[in-house]
Design a protein around this motif. Sequence first.
Motif, mmCIF file in Angstrom:
data_model
loop_
_atom_site.group_PDB
_atom_site.id
_atom_site.type_symbol
_atom_site.label_atom_id
_atom_site.label_comp_id
_atom_site.label_asym_id
_atom_site.label_seq_id
_atom_site.Cartn_x
_atom_site.Cartn_y
_atom_site.Cartn_z
ATOM 1 N N GLY A 1 -8.329 3.334 -2.069
ATOM 2 C CA GLY A 1 -8.394 3.093 -0.793
ATOM 3 C C GLY A 1 -9.368 4.313 0.284
ATOM 4 O O GLY A 1 -9.384 5.498 -0.509
ATOM 5 N N GLN B 1 -8.468 -0.293 2.452
ATOM 6 C CA GLN B 1 -8.149 -0.112 1.069
ATOM 7 C C GLN B 1 -8.754 -1.740 0.012
ATOM 8 O O GLN B 1 -8.552 -2.359 1.163
ATOM 9 C CB GLN B 1 -6.786 -0.968 2.042
ATOM 10 N N THR C 1 1.361 -1.192 -0.631
ATOM 11 C CA THR C 1 0.305 -0.038 0.015
ATOM 12 C C THR C 1 0.617 1.380 -0.119
ATOM 13 O O THR C 1 2.519 1.662 0.273
ATOM 14 C CB THR C 1 -0.841 0.080 1.181
#
Length: 165
Positions: free
Chosen positions: A57, A49, A5
């Motif tokens: 997200g 997410q 991420t």
Amino acid sequence: MTIETDYGTVDYEEENLITFVDGLFGFPALKRYLFLSLDENDDSMLMMQSVEDVSVGFALVNPYVLYPDYSPELTPEELSCLKVTDKGELSYYSVCVVHSDYLENTVNLKCPLVINPETRQGIQVILENSSYGYRHKLRSFPSVMDSVNMEDGSDNDADSSTEKE
């Protein structure tokens, strides 16, 4: 499992995911999300997410932190979809829209994410016949501005009304 991420590498298990069978408004194909706590001692703000598209997200806030009198009314069909009979069995989150000027950040109280914590299934609803708006400015919630003022030492005045657009 592992996901990359914007906040780094996150390890998770399948049972950590929240599933939105119908997806979210504007994202119907993305159904599985990982909730990431911004502060491990406080779940009032989260990042949600997508594990299917890491470029997607959402910043979430617990609406009761902002608005203690928040009272979403769900339809019998929505309760049935979440496999509960009482709305008190559910968790609620509002999507935040984050702007470069934090005073312009908004929260959507009209379309909360509603989650059954037992089944880890969720839906996004539109609260019919409610006075909640789509873009309540976060600066209109004194508790938010008080925490910002304490952190940055400023003395911005908080508008105490909840703006509805």
